[in-house]
Design a protein around this motif. Structure first.
Motif, PDB file in Angstrom:
ATOM      1  N   UNK A  57       0.857  -1.176   0.000  1.00 38.16           N
ATOM      2  CA  UNK A  57       0.000   0.000   0.000  1.00 38.16           C
ATOM      3  C   UNK A  57       0.895   1.229   0.000  1.00 38.16           C
ATOM      4  N   UNK A  58       0.359   2.374  -0.360  1.00 36.47           N
ATOM      5  CA  UNK A  58       1.154   3.597  -0.342  1.00 36.47           C
ATOM      6  C   UNK A  58       1.366   4.057   1.098  1.00 36.47           C
ATOM      7  N   UNK A  59       2.515   4.661   1.350  1.00 34.80           N
ATOM      8  CA  UNK A  59       2.840   5.141   2.696  1.00 34.80           C
ATOM      9  C   UNK A  59       1.989   6.345   3.084  1.00 34.80           C
ATOM     10  N   UNK A  60       1.770   7.218   2.097  1.00 35.89           N
ATOM     11  CA  UNK A  60       1.020   8.457   2.327  1.00 35.89           C
ATOM     12  C   UNK A  60       1.667   9.284   3.439  1.00 35.89           C
ATOM     13  N   UNK A  61       3.015   9.456   3.307  1.00 34.88           N
ATOM     14  CA  UNK A  61       3.721  10.156   4.374  1.00 34.88           C
ATOM     15  C   UNK A  61       3.307  11.615   4.508  1.00 34.88           C
ATOM     16  N   UNK A 115       1.006   7.341   9.258  1.00 35.45           N
ATOM     17  CA  UNK A 115       1.863   6.230   8.848  1.00 35.45           C
ATOM     18  C   UNK A 115       1.731   5.064   9.825  1.00 35.45           C
ATOM     19  N   UNK A 116       1.708   5.355  11.116  1.00 34.42           N
ATOM     20  CA  UNK A 116       1.527   4.292  12.111  1.00 34.42           C
ATOM     21  C   UNK A 116       0.217   3.540  11.870  1.00 34.42           C
ATOM     22  N   UNK A 117      -0.825   4.273  11.557  1.00 32.97           N
ATOM     23  CA  UNK A 117      -2.119   3.636  11.313  1.00 32.97           C
ATOM     24  C   UNK A 117      -2.130   2.826  10.020  1.00 32.97           C
ATOM     25  N   UNK A 118      -1.345   3.242   9.033  1.00 34.56           N
ATOM     26  CA  UNK A 118      -1.219   2.460   7.794  1.00 34.56           C
ATOM     27  C   UNK A 118      -0.547   1.108   8.086  1.00 34.56           C
ATOM     28  N   UNK A 119       0.480   1.136   8.945  1.00 36.75           N
ATOM     29  CA  UNK A 119       1.138  -0.111   9.339  1.00 36.75           C
ATOM     30  C   UNK A 119       0.156  -1.001  10.090  1.00 36.75           C
ATOM     31  N   UNK A 120      -0.592  -0.411  11.022  1.00 41.03           N
ATOM     32  CA  UNK A 120      -1.591  -1.170  11.787  1.00 41.03           C
ATOM     33  C   UNK A 120      -2.586  -1.849  10.850  1.00 41.03           C
ATOM     34  N   UNK A 121      -3.013  -1.121   9.834  1.00 40.19           N
ATOM     35  CA  UNK A 121      -3.973  -1.651   8.862  1.00 40.19           C
ATOM     36  C   UNK A 121      -3.438  -2.912   8.185  1.00 40.19           C
ATOM     37  N   UNK A 122      -2.180  -2.858   7.751  1.00 41.28           N
ATOM     38  CA  UNK A 122      -1.594  -4.014   7.068  1.00 41.28           C
ATOM     39  C   UNK A 122      -1.434  -5.204   8.002  1.00 41.28           C
TER      40      UNK A 122
END
Length: 294
Positions: A30-34, A41-48
């Motif tokens: 997925x894209x980082x969307x920094x 970003x922390x929530x993107x990691x949590x999602x994965x």
């Protein structure tokens, strides 16, 4: 037990799940969307991580996360990341609170080295030095299947050895770091300074192969700087193999002209160290993250 690895990059976050034999069970990017900032970003990691634990029906799994930079032993904050919003933040502590579990965090170059030592070009070797020459320049050391991190978590950071104290300024505060001379970003900045043109590395290499004078001169200097930096590294570490990764490692002439420059500069009568291209491509980072997980 399932091993989940996450490779946190500046533009993408990739995750993989491995079974006990190292077989890939699932994989996703997925894209980082920094631009959304640190918490996003922390929530993107949590999602994965949540998605993968569900996909694999894993009640128990190990988790490792690879990212540019390293967690400081002194402060617990992430340092030296080129995703700037992560620096000087308690990345591991905050992510532990979000995920409600422990995990390992390692520099992306360490993850690359670990994967190539376990599954790739360094398989079967006692000491593997993994080099990443991409936008920046990093490295990782694996000895007998284990990462060597060092007292300050900077083992393998050959990109910040200075090979010219009067050379270009580096973001680390020093001058003439290896990274300023041999990374993709460093090479493009050097070309701009020398010739006043913004050129991508692929075009510079293409012109070099066509015999364009400016690019020929420029690439000859690159091979010499690569040789000097790599010879210094070998003189200190003397690894069984060096595995090259990152976009710059795809320049074929590194393995002939670059290696010849290393041989001219090494403190030995003959270069015995194999300097080879990666075997795992851009899979290495995320596979290594899975391997270092707890």
């Amino acid at each position: 037990m399932i091993r989940i690895g996450v490779d946190l990059g500046g533009t993408k976050i990739e995750a993989v799940a491995l079974d006990e034999q190292g077989k890939v069970l699932c994989r996703e990017r997925i894209s980082t969307e920094q631009e959304g900032g640190y918490r996003h970003i922390l929530n993107r990691v949590k999602q994965l991580v949540a998605t993968f634990s569900e996909l694999c029906s894993a009640e128990e799994f190990t988790l490792g996360i690879g990212t540019p930079g390293a967690v400081s032993y002194e402060t617990g904050f992430l340092k030296n990341s080129n995703t700037a919003c992560l620096n000087k933040k308690p990345f591991k502590k905050d992510l532990q609170e979000i995920l409600k579990r422990d995990f390992s965090v390692e520099n992306d170059a360490n993850c690359f080295a670990m994967a190539e030592a376990a599954y790739g070009a360094g398989r079967g070797k006692d000491m593997v030095f993994g080099v990443i020459m991409g936008t920046g320049c990093g490295g990782g050391i694996v000895y007998r299947g284990k990462l060597w991190q060092g007292l300050q978590a900077i083992a393998g950071e050959w990109g910040h050895m200075s090979i010219d104290p009067k050379g270009p300024e580096c973001y680390c505060g020093q001058r003439g770091c290896v990274e300023t001379f041999v990374s993709g970003g460093g090479l493009q900045r050097l070309y701009l300074k020398e010739f006043g043109q913004v050129r991508c590395l692929e075009d510079i290499v293409s012109d070099y192969r066509k015999g364009v004078v400016e690019s020929t001169q420029f690439m000859k200097a690159f091979f010499e700087n690569f040789g000097r930096a790599m010879a210094n590294l070998i003189s200190v570490l003397d690894p069984d193999i060096i595995v090259m990764g990152g976009g710059v490692s795809n320049i074929d002439e590194i393995y002939s002209l670059g290696v010849a420059a290393v041989e001219r500069k090494i403190f030995s009568d003959r270069l015995r160290t194999p300097i080879v291209k990666h075997a795992l491509g851009d899979s290495a980072g995320v596979l290594g993250a899975a391997l270092i997980g707890i």
